[in-house]
Structures are given as C-alpha cells and as structure tokens.
Design an enzyme around this catalytic site. Structure first.
Site, PDB file in Angstrom:
ATOM      1  N   GLY A  46      -1.163   7.437  13.277  1.00 52.46           N
ATOM      2  CA  GLY A  46      -1.622   6.138  12.797  1.00 52.46           C
ATOM      3  C   GLY A  46      -0.652   5.423  11.883  1.00 52.46           C
ATOM      4  CG  HIS A  47       1.915   5.439   8.138  1.00 44.94           C
ATOM      5  ND1 HIS A  47       3.174   5.680   7.660  1.00 44.94           N
ATOM      6  CD2 HIS A  47       1.409   4.461   7.359  1.00 44.94           C
ATOM      7  CE1 HIS A  47       3.426   4.909   6.620  1.00 44.94           C
ATOM      8  NE2 HIS A  47       2.364   4.166   6.411  1.00 44.94           N
ATOM      9  CG  PHE A  48       3.367   2.078  11.152  1.00 45.54           C
ATOM     10  CD1 PHE A  48       2.235   1.440  10.672  1.00 45.54           C
ATOM     11  CD2 PHE A  48       4.411   2.326  10.284  1.00 45.54           C
ATOM     12  CE1 PHE A  48       2.157   1.027   9.344  1.00 45.54           C
ATOM     13  CE2 PHE A  48       4.334   1.919   8.959  1.00 45.54           C
ATOM     14  CZ  PHE A  48       3.204   1.269   8.482  1.00 45.54           C
TER      15      PHE A  48
END
Length: 144
Positions: A46-48
């Site tokens: 999720g990052h990224f």
C-alpha cells in the site's frame, strides 16, 4: 547479536520487528544494527503499489528499536511483561532519500543523555553509507 538474541531484548514480533542483526553494541555509548528491506514487507502493498517505498515512520521505528536494545544492554536488563519501552519524543527528523526493497538499512544510534529514566539518542539510518534518515529520539521505560 543474531535474531535469536535480538528477540530476547525486543518485545516486538512480526510484522513489527524491524532489527535483523546487531553488528556492534557498546553499552552506555552506541549500537550499529541492520534492517534488511525486502519486497515481502507488508507495508509495500500500500506504500506505494506503483513505486514501493519504506515509510519514514518505520525507519524511525527501526532506529528506536535499535535504541531500545542499546538501553537494555546499558541497564543490564531485558524487557518483561511488567514494563514497556515508549517513545516520548522525536526531534529534527529528516528523510533525505527513499528506501526501497533490496536496500539494507544500517541503523546507527548513540546515547547523548540519560536523566531520570529519559534516554536521548542521536540516530541515523544509512543505505550503502549514505544517510537516508536522521533524528534525535527520546524514550523511556515505564512500569505497567
């Protein structure tokens, strides 16, 4: 210190254990530790997703975990279920370069002061000898 000894000095476990090895530790002075950053880290999804970067806050957390090992070694104790090691301050945090999968963080922490149970440290994270993050950290051990 290998991972088995590190586990005796940190209460953290997967996915929050961020120190893989301790290269050197001079109680009362400093510690040098390693964090191997792999694409399997849970935060990369999720990052990224299009450009995986280790969150700066987790680099600071890795530095704090190295500081905790140094503090416990200095005190000649280990964590137990009757106390917890807390962050109480972060000053001057600077993120100079992104950290990506495949990097190895060298965590360098030195004690600058310890007064009335508050520990202060100068901390730097490096990749290939280049500083990627630096900060002044403050931590304490509190009884539960």
């Amino acid at each position: 210190m290998d991972i088995h000894e590190i586990l005796q000095y940190l209460p953290h476990r997967y996915p929050f254990l961020l120190v893989d090895r301790v290269i050197s530790c001079e109680p009362g002075k400093n510690i040098v530790a390693l964090k191997n950053v792999t694409i399997n880290e849970p935060f990369f999804g999720g990052h990224f997703p299009h450009h995986p970067v280790m969150p700066g806050v987790l680099i600071v957390e890795a530095l704090a975990q190295a500081a905790a090992i140094l503090s416990f070694k200095t005190m000649g104790t280990r964590p137990d279920d009757k106390s917890v090691y807390y962050f109480v301050g972060i000053d001057g945090a600077r993120f100079k370069k992104p950290v990506s999968a495949g990097d190895q963080l060298t965590l360098e922490v030195e004690i600058t002061r310890s007064v009335k149970g508050i520990w202060k440290y100068a901390a730097r994270a490096k990749v290939d000898g280049v500083v990627v993050t630096e900060a002044e950290l403050m931590c304490t051990v509190k009884a539960l």
